[in-house]
Write an enzyme that holds these catalytic residues in place. Structure first.
Site, short mmCIF file in Angstrom:
data_model
loop_
_atom_site.label_atom_id
_atom_site.label_comp_id
_atom_site.label_asym_id
_atom_site.label_seq_id
_atom_site.Cartn_x
_atom_site.Cartn_y
_atom_site.Cartn_z
N ASP A 112 2.23 6.01 -2.73
CA ASP A 112 2.59 7.26 -2.06
C ASP A 112 3.30 8.27 -2.95
O ASP A 112 3.00 9.47 -2.89
CB ASP A 112 3.45 6.97 -0.83
N HIS A 172 0.81 -1.21 0.00
CA HIS A 172 0.00 0.00 0.00
C HIS A 172 0.85 1.27 0.00
O HIS A 172 0.30 2.36 0.05
CB HIS A 172 -0.93 0.01 1.23
N CYS A 173 2.17 1.15 -0.06
CA CYS A 173 3.02 2.34 0.07
C CYS A 173 3.76 2.69 -1.20
O CYS A 173 3.49 3.71 -1.83
CB CYS A 173 4.01 2.15 1.22
N ILE A 174 4.70 1.86 -1.61
CA ILE A 174 5.62 2.24 -2.68
C ILE A 174 4.92 2.51 -4.02
O ILE A 174 5.26 3.47 -4.71
CB ILE A 174 6.73 1.18 -2.85
#
Length: 434
Positions: free
Chosen positions: A274, A269-271
């Site tokens: 974001d 869910h980040c790289i």
């Protein structure tokens, strides 16, 4: 009054969103001595927490059960209980829309719920990753619409989550924290809260924007470097160079180099998400973020590149991809976790099916996945099964739960996109690396 409550741990802490970020945070706050109320719109999660049943890999089952039995943690879907909280920590998803634009709907709806029950001497902390400015431009106006003033009646800060699912060394408890408040008092109170919970330094910055930017920088750094090594891997193969040996050699330098590794893409869910919050915000300031956008494009093509390689391998074996049985070994987005969010393995699956391959999967952490309207159960790795597939594609580097020697021995060919078979000694002629 709030400072005193935080120092003597009589403050009631609300954690909104009981997922990969929220539940471990709620557990650590309860372990530190705070009474914690967890909020979630998913009744299933709430019921599981209240029964002491854990569903997050980084939470210790016995710890959650013990904290629930002691009355230190309880969960609810009733947001009116925010009126009983001295602290509200927001840990909700911040996904991207179909055009990679930020979707702050969960953050906004949560802020509106908090505003309904906002009271004096209440601290609100946003942990969800977002673009710089969200805390002050989106959340603050919603909370101040109540007539309360930030820094005087209530307190608002941003402290980015730094969860790394499956990391054996760094957990919520011992990962350093960054905190930036709207006012100095906001920063101070947020710092006191986290210092009382964590066994790690709490680093304060001058405003929420610096804290928000720091988190986006961390993940943008990783996206850009992973895209670089993926492009290097494509070039290295064309040149007949083993990219894995290249990385190991470069990593012997004790300064100026940090190893990153190629693969079928980036997930979680980040790289993959974001950095595009930052791309979106940059447009507001008429700044082009070409490097980040290009990094995203390079990683987006990796699943299709993997499928092209699969097709070439089968072609060399005089087999068409159409109708071939392909086993995906691993569908989680990273090794030794059960999280499939944004998993590149699932994107590989989609490309394979579009080319009419018959796709099945095995993952020791994921018993089933939903593709469209169909639930696919993982297969059982057996000698007979492996002998009857056309190719095994390793798409996740699970170190536990997979016998790679067994797989390589019995499968006709193994395409390893993660170099997890590097320690397999026998039948190495069957292994093809990315």
């Amino acid at each position: 009054m709030l400072k005193e409550k935080l120092l003597n741990k009589t403050a009631v802490v609300g954690v909104i969103g009981l997922g990969y970020v929220g539940l471990p945070l709620a557990v650590e706050k309860a372990k530190a001595g705070y009474k914690v109320i967890g909020f979630d719109i998913q009744k299933k999660r709430v019921d599981m927490v209240n029964q002491g049943i854990n569903y997050i890999g980084d939470v210790v089952d016995e710890e959650l059960k013990d904290l629930v039995e002691k009355g230190m943690i309880r969960a609810t879907t009733d947001f009116s209980e925010l009126k009983n909280c001295d602290v509200a920590t927001i840990c909700v998803p911040t996904p991207l829309g179909k055009h990679k634009e930020p979707d702050l709907s969960y953050v906004i709806s949560t802020a509106k719920e908090i505003a309904r029950y906002l009271h004096k001497e209440m601290l609100v902390v946003l942990e969800s990753t977002t673009y710089p400015g969200t805390t002050e431009e989106v959340i603050l106006p919603i909370l101040e619409s109540t007539g309360f003033k930030v820094g005087e009646d209530f307190y608002l800060a941003f402290s980015p989550e730094r969860v790394d699912p499956g990391n054996k060394i760094y957990k919520t408890k011992n990962t350093p924290k960054v905190v930036g408040g709207v006012t100095k008092k906001c920063t101070e109170l947020a710092r006191i809260l986290y210092e009382s919970v964590l066994e790690a330094p709490v680093y304060t910055v001058s405003s929420p924007k610096e804290a928000e930017m720091s988190k986006v920088l961390e993940n943008t750094f990783r996206l850009v470097n992973i895209s670089l090594i993926n492009e290097m891997a494509i070039l290295a193969r064309r040149m007949g160079i083993n990219i894995w040996e290249v990385i190991e050699a470069a990593a012997t330098k004790p300064f100026g180099f940090m190893p990153f590794y190629p693969g079928p893409g980036v997930g979680g869910h980040c790289i993959p998400i974001d950095p595009f919050y930052l791309v979106y915000k940059a447009k507001e300031y008429d700044v082009r973020f070409d490097l980040v956008e290009m990094a995203g494009k390079i990683n987006d093509i990796m699943p299709e590149y993997v499928v092209t390689r699969v097709q070439d391998i089968l072609n060399d074996m005089k087999k068409p991809l159409n109708g071939s049985r392909v086993l995906l070994l691993g569908v989680a987005y990273k090794g030794d976790v059960a999280d499939t969010r944004e998993s590149p393995a699932l994107k590989v699956w989609d490309h394979l099916e579009r080319k009419k391959a018959i796709v099945e999967f095995f993952d020791p952490y994921v018993p089933e996945v939903k593709r469209g309207d169909t639930i696919h159960k993982r297969i059982t790795l057996s000698e007979d099964y492996l002998k009857n597939v056309d190719i095994v594609v390793i798409t996740t580097a699970h170190k536990n739960g997979v016998d790679y020697d067994f797989v390589v021995k019995h499968a006709p060919v193994v395409f390893d996109t993660k170099n997890i078979t590097k320690d397999v000694k026998e039948n190495r002629e069957k292994i093809i690396l990315l």
